[in-house]
Design a protein around this motif. Structure first.
Motif, PDB file in Angstrom:
ATOM      1  N   ARG A 242       7.541 -85.863 -84.893  1.00 20.04           N
ATOM      2  CA  ARG A 242       7.544 -85.171 -85.823  1.00 20.04           C
ATOM      3  C   ARG A 242       6.309 -85.075 -87.054  1.00 20.04           C
ATOM      4  NH1 ARG A 242       8.145 -86.390 -91.073  1.00 20.04           N
ATOM      5  NH2 ARG A 242       9.854 -85.512 -92.769  1.00 20.04           N
ATOM      6  N   PHE A 243       5.327 -86.102 -87.083  1.00 15.97           N
ATOM      7  CA  PHE A 243       4.130 -86.120 -87.669  1.00 15.97           C
ATOM      8  C   PHE A 243       2.910 -85.025 -86.942  1.00 15.97           C
ATOM      9  CE2 PHE A 243      -0.520 -87.491 -87.770  1.00 15.97           C
ATOM     10  CZ  PHE A 243      -0.133 -86.712 -89.446  1.00 15.97           C
ATOM     11  N   THR A 244       2.986 -84.923 -85.742  1.00 19.57           N
ATOM     12  CA  THR A 244       2.257 -83.779 -85.076  1.00 19.57           C
ATOM     13  C   THR A 244       3.007 -82.341 -85.179  1.00 19.57           C
ATOM     14  OG1 THR A 244       1.764 -85.054 -82.908  1.00 19.57           O
ATOM     15  CG2 THR A 244       1.209 -82.648 -83.010  1.00 19.57           C
ATOM     16  N   THR A 245       4.050 -82.085 -85.204  1.00 20.53           N
ATOM     17  CA  THR A 245       4.744 -81.116 -85.606  1.00 20.53           C
ATOM     18  C   THR A 245       4.227 -80.409 -86.726  1.00 20.53           C
ATOM     19  OG1 THR A 245       6.464 -80.932 -84.081  1.00 20.53           O
ATOM     20  CG2 THR A 245       6.908 -79.642 -85.910  1.00 20.53           C
ATOM     21  N   TYR A 246       4.997 -81.370 -88.126  1.00 19.23           N
ATOM     22  CA  TYR A 246       3.821 -80.324 -89.535  1.00 19.23           C
ATOM     23  C   TYR A 246       3.045 -80.192 -89.459  1.00 19.23           C
ATOM     24  CZ  TYR A 246       8.482 -81.005 -91.739  1.00 19.23           C
ATOM     25  OH  TYR A 246       9.705 -80.811 -91.907  1.00 19.23           O
ATOM     26  N   SER A 247       1.453 -81.184 -87.954  1.00 13.79           N
ATOM     27  CA  SER A 247      -0.166 -81.177 -88.543  1.00 13.79           C
ATOM     28  C   SER A 247       0.072 -79.812 -87.753  1.00 13.79           C
ATOM     29  CB  SER A 247      -0.628 -81.973 -87.531  1.00 13.79           C
ATOM     30  OG  SER A 247       0.428 -83.208 -88.776  1.00 13.79           O
ATOM     31  N   LEU A 248       0.488 -79.416 -87.015  1.00 12.63           N
ATOM     32  CA  LEU A 248       0.533 -78.298 -86.481  1.00 12.63           C
ATOM     33  C   LEU A 248       0.595 -77.066 -87.538  1.00 12.63           C
ATOM     34  CD1 LEU A 248       0.896 -78.173 -82.465  1.00 12.63           C
ATOM     35  CD2 LEU A 248      -0.792 -77.066 -83.732  1.00 12.63           C
TER      36      LEU A 248
ATOM     37  N   ASN B 206      -7.699 -77.637 -83.345  1.00 11.81           N
ATOM     38  CA  ASN B 206      -7.500 -78.384 -83.311  1.00 11.81           C
ATOM     39  C   ASN B 206      -5.884 -78.922 -82.263  1.00 11.81           C
ATOM     40  OD1 ASN B 206      -6.631 -80.261 -85.843  1.00 11.81           O
ATOM     41  ND2 ASN B 206      -7.514 -77.906 -86.051  1.00 11.81           N
ATOM     42  N   LEU B 207      -5.875 -77.995 -81.772  1.00  8.44           N
ATOM     43  CA  LEU B 207      -4.992 -77.975 -80.296  1.00  8.44           C
ATOM     44  C   LEU B 207      -4.881 -79.405 -78.889  1.00  8.44           C
ATOM     45  CD1 LEU B 207      -4.954 -74.255 -78.743  1.00  8.44           C
ATOM     46  CD2 LEU B 207      -3.281 -75.838 -79.942  1.00  8.44           C
ATOM     47  N   PRO B 208      -6.523 -79.447 -78.631  1.00  3.33           N
ATOM     48  CA  PRO B 208      -6.013 -80.804 -77.753  1.00  3.33           C
ATOM     49  C   PRO B 208      -5.767 -82.265 -78.540  1.00  3.33           C
ATOM     50  CG  PRO B 208      -8.642 -79.824 -78.495  1.00  3.33           C
ATOM     51  CD  PRO B 208      -7.539 -78.576 -78.368  1.00  3.33           C
ATOM     52  N   VAL B 209      -6.220 -82.322 -80.189  1.00  3.32           N
ATOM     53  CA  VAL B 209      -6.132 -83.040 -81.383  1.00  3.32           C
ATOM     54  C   VAL B 209      -4.720 -83.437 -80.956  1.00  3.32           C
ATOM     55  CG1 VAL B 209      -6.426 -83.860 -83.456  1.00  3.32           C
ATOM     56  CG2 VAL B 209      -8.328 -83.546 -82.265  1.00  3.32           C
ATOM     57  N   ALA B 210      -3.970 -81.963 -81.527  1.00  2.54           N
ATOM     58  CA  ALA B 210      -2.778 -82.483 -81.157  1.00  2.54           C
ATOM     59  C   ALA B 210      -1.699 -83.120 -80.467  1.00  2.54           C
ATOM     60  CB  ALA B 210      -2.000 -80.458 -81.547  1.00  2.54           C
ATOM     61  N   TYR B 211      -2.641 -82.629 -79.047  1.00  4.88           N
ATOM     62  CA  TYR B 211      -1.691 -83.473 -77.643  1.00  4.88           C
ATOM     63  C   TYR B 211      -1.613 -84.562 -78.122  1.00  4.88           C
ATOM     64  CZ  TYR B 211      -1.013 -83.999 -73.087  1.00  4.88           C
ATOM     65  OH  TYR B 211      -0.614 -84.748 -72.085  1.00  4.88           O
TER      66      TYR B 211
ATOM     67  N   GLY C  24      -2.038 -86.238 -80.334  1.00  9.40           N
ATOM     68  CA  GLY C  24      -1.021 -87.228 -81.573  1.00  9.40           C
ATOM     69  C   GLY C  24       0.302 -86.789 -81.585  1.00  9.40           C
ATOM     70  N   TRP C  25       0.284 -85.909 -80.733  1.00  9.52           N
ATOM     71  CA  TRP C  25       2.017 -85.355 -80.609  1.00  9.52           C
ATOM     72  C   TRP C  25       3.079 -87.074 -78.711  1.00  9.52           C
ATOM     73  CZ3 TRP C  25       5.891 -81.681 -81.010  1.00  9.52           C
ATOM     74  CH2 TRP C  25       7.171 -82.130 -80.031  1.00  9.52           C
ATOM     75  N   ILE C  26       0.907 -87.559 -78.547  1.00 10.72           N
ATOM     76  CA  ILE C  26       1.896 -88.605 -77.610  1.00 10.72           C
ATOM     77  C   ILE C  26       1.410 -90.204 -78.465  1.00 10.72           C
ATOM     78  CG2 ILE C  26       0.869 -89.965 -75.343  1.00 10.72           C
ATOM     79  CD1 ILE C  26       0.156 -87.368 -74.328  1.00 10.72           C
TER      80      ILE C  26
ATOM     81  N   MET D 165      -9.274 -84.416 -88.199  1.00  9.85           N
ATOM     82  CA  MET D 165      -9.641 -85.756 -88.124  1.00  9.85           C
ATOM     83  C   MET D 165      -8.663 -86.266 -88.976  1.00  9.85           C
ATOM     84  SD  MET D 165     -12.731 -86.215 -87.194  1.00  9.85           S
ATOM     85  CE  MET D 165     -14.263 -85.579 -86.501  1.00  9.85           C
ATOM     86  N   ASP D 166      -8.024 -85.927 -89.247  1.00 10.55           N
ATOM     87  CA  ASP D 166      -7.239 -86.279 -90.492  1.00 10.55           C
ATOM     88  C   ASP D 166      -5.264 -87.276 -89.493  1.00 10.55           C
ATOM     89  OD1 ASP D 166      -7.710 -85.129 -92.399  1.00 10.55           O
ATOM     90  OD2 ASP D 166      -5.485 -83.584 -93.545  1.00 10.55           O
ATOM     91  N   ILE D 167      -5.327 -87.234 -88.176  1.00  6.80           N
ATOM     92  CA  ILE D 167      -4.749 -86.980 -87.001  1.00  6.80           C
ATOM     93  C   ILE D 167      -5.378 -89.144 -86.859  1.00  6.80           C
ATOM     94  CG2 ILE D 167      -3.607 -87.479 -84.723  1.00  6.80           C
ATOM     95  CD1 ILE D 167      -3.305 -84.245 -85.556  1.00  6.80           C
ATOM     96  N   ILE D 168      -7.228 -89.021 -86.085  1.00  9.31           N
ATOM     97  CA  ILE D 168      -7.412 -88.978 -86.436  1.00  9.31           C
ATOM     98  C   ILE D 168      -7.637 -90.984 -87.244  1.00  9.31           C
ATOM     99  CG2 ILE D 168     -10.047 -90.021 -84.747  1.00  9.31           C
ATOM    100  CD1 ILE D 168     -10.328 -87.614 -83.709  1.00  9.31           C
ATOM    101  N   ALA D 169      -8.343 -90.187 -88.396  1.00 16.08           N
ATOM    102  CA  ALA D 169      -8.409 -90.721 -89.107  1.00 16.08           C
ATOM    103  C   ALA D 169      -7.178 -92.070 -89.739  1.00 16.08           C
ATOM    104  CB  ALA D 169      -9.161 -90.427 -90.234  1.00 16.08           C
ATOM    105  N   MET D 170      -5.860 -91.437 -89.308  1.00 16.55           N
ATOM    106  CA  MET D 170      -4.674 -91.783 -89.731  1.00 16.55           C
ATOM    107  C   MET D 170      -4.361 -93.210 -88.557  1.00 16.55           C
ATOM    108  SD  MET D 170      -2.210 -91.408 -91.751  1.00 16.55           S
ATOM    109  CE  MET D 170      -0.902 -91.056 -92.398  1.00 16.55           C
TER     110      MET D 170
END
Length: 283
Positions: A80-86, A66-71, A73-75, A136-141
């Motif tokens: 806020r969304f990415t922080t809660y996801s992490l 999830n670390l690269p996906v979170a990065y 998502g951060w961009i 995948m939640d971030i990508i699908a979102m």
């Protein structure tokens, strides 16, 4: 956002992480049924490393993937969304260490169905309150917000490779149960999340500029401003009309309440939307 609202979202994220961890350790992992998204990939890698005497838990792999996906998502989505996801991913990893891997039933069908329902309930609640369980939640979102279609369909398409992998490594019987688990999951997520359902909000306010500015800052939607006069007070008002998704209703209510507590808002379901649905053009 107020401390109360942030606490509420954090509480939902914790509940979602518990449900996600429980679905994995009590249903899916014991039955060798793969979950969707990054969780399923983590399950697959963990299972394949086992025969090589390399033991890395699904929870740890989930965090690393999830670390690269979170990065990203951060961009692309927001801090806020990415922080809660992490936070959700880290808590899921921790809860998986606490909850023992112990099947509640030996029936693989029950494991697939109930594992899907429990996990999807956690994912759907987390998405509904403006966070995600990562991966995948971030990508699908991103895809769902861009195309305004059910998020579950995108998640199912992104998970096709996991179903094929389950068939190749664990047998096609397991792949069919993985398919069943993912079908149950997307149905539950769509029932809870319903981001593709459109609503029309009519906001009667004496502070149109402030409300409009606040809505534009936090919602990616256009606004139509209509002059109006109160029937009882005979005072001038403005009506702000905007179309939103049901997912955004929680945010809209909070924004209007914070900006103009005396505003009157009527929300009705919208059958169809044609034309521009995003900002920043005012009709």
């Amino acid at each position: 956002m107020s401390v109360y609202q942030e606490t509420k979202v954090l509480f939902i994220v914790i509940i979602g992480a518990i449900l996600n961890a429980a679905s994995l350790n009590l249903f899916l992992i014991p039955a060798n049924v793969l979950s969707g998204g990054m969780t399923g990939i983590a399950q697959l890698i963990s299972a394949l490393l086992g025969p090589a005497s390399i033991h890395i838990s699904t929870g740890i792999l989930l965090l690393l993937l999830n670390l690269p996906v979170a990065y990203a998502g951060w961009i692309k989505i927001g801090h806020r969304f990415t922080t809660y996801s992490l936070i959700s991913v880290v808590l899921t990893t921790l809860f998986m260490m606490v909850i023992p891997v112990h099947p509640l039933t030996e029936d693989i069908l029950l494991n697939a169905v109930f594992g899907g329902v429990v996990q999807a309930t956690g994912v759907g609640l987390t998405l509904k309150f403006g966070a995600s369980t990562g991966g995948m939640d971030i990508i699908a979102m991103v895809l769902s917000m861009k195309k305004d279609r059910p998020i579950g369909g995108y998640m199912f398409a992104l998970n096709a490779v996991i179903i094929l992998s389950a068939g190749f490594f664990f047998g096609w019987r397991r792949a069919l149960y993985t398919l069943l688990q993912q079908y149950v999951s997307i149905r539950v997520i769509d029932a809870i999340h319903t981001s593709y359902v459109k609503l029309t909000a009519w906001i009667v306010t004496s502070r149109p500029k402030e409300v409009q500015k606040a809505l534009y800052a936090r919602l990616d939607r256009g606004i139509t401003k209509i002059p109006a006069k109160g029937g009882f007070t005979d005072q001038n008002r403005d009506v702000l009309m905007m179309v939103i998704t049901r997912y955004e209703l929680y945010a809209l209510k909070r924004i209007v309440t914070e900006t103009d507590p005396k505003a009157f808002t009527n929300v009705v379901e919208t059958a169809a939307v044609f034309g521009l649905f995003h900002k920043k053009r005012q009709v």
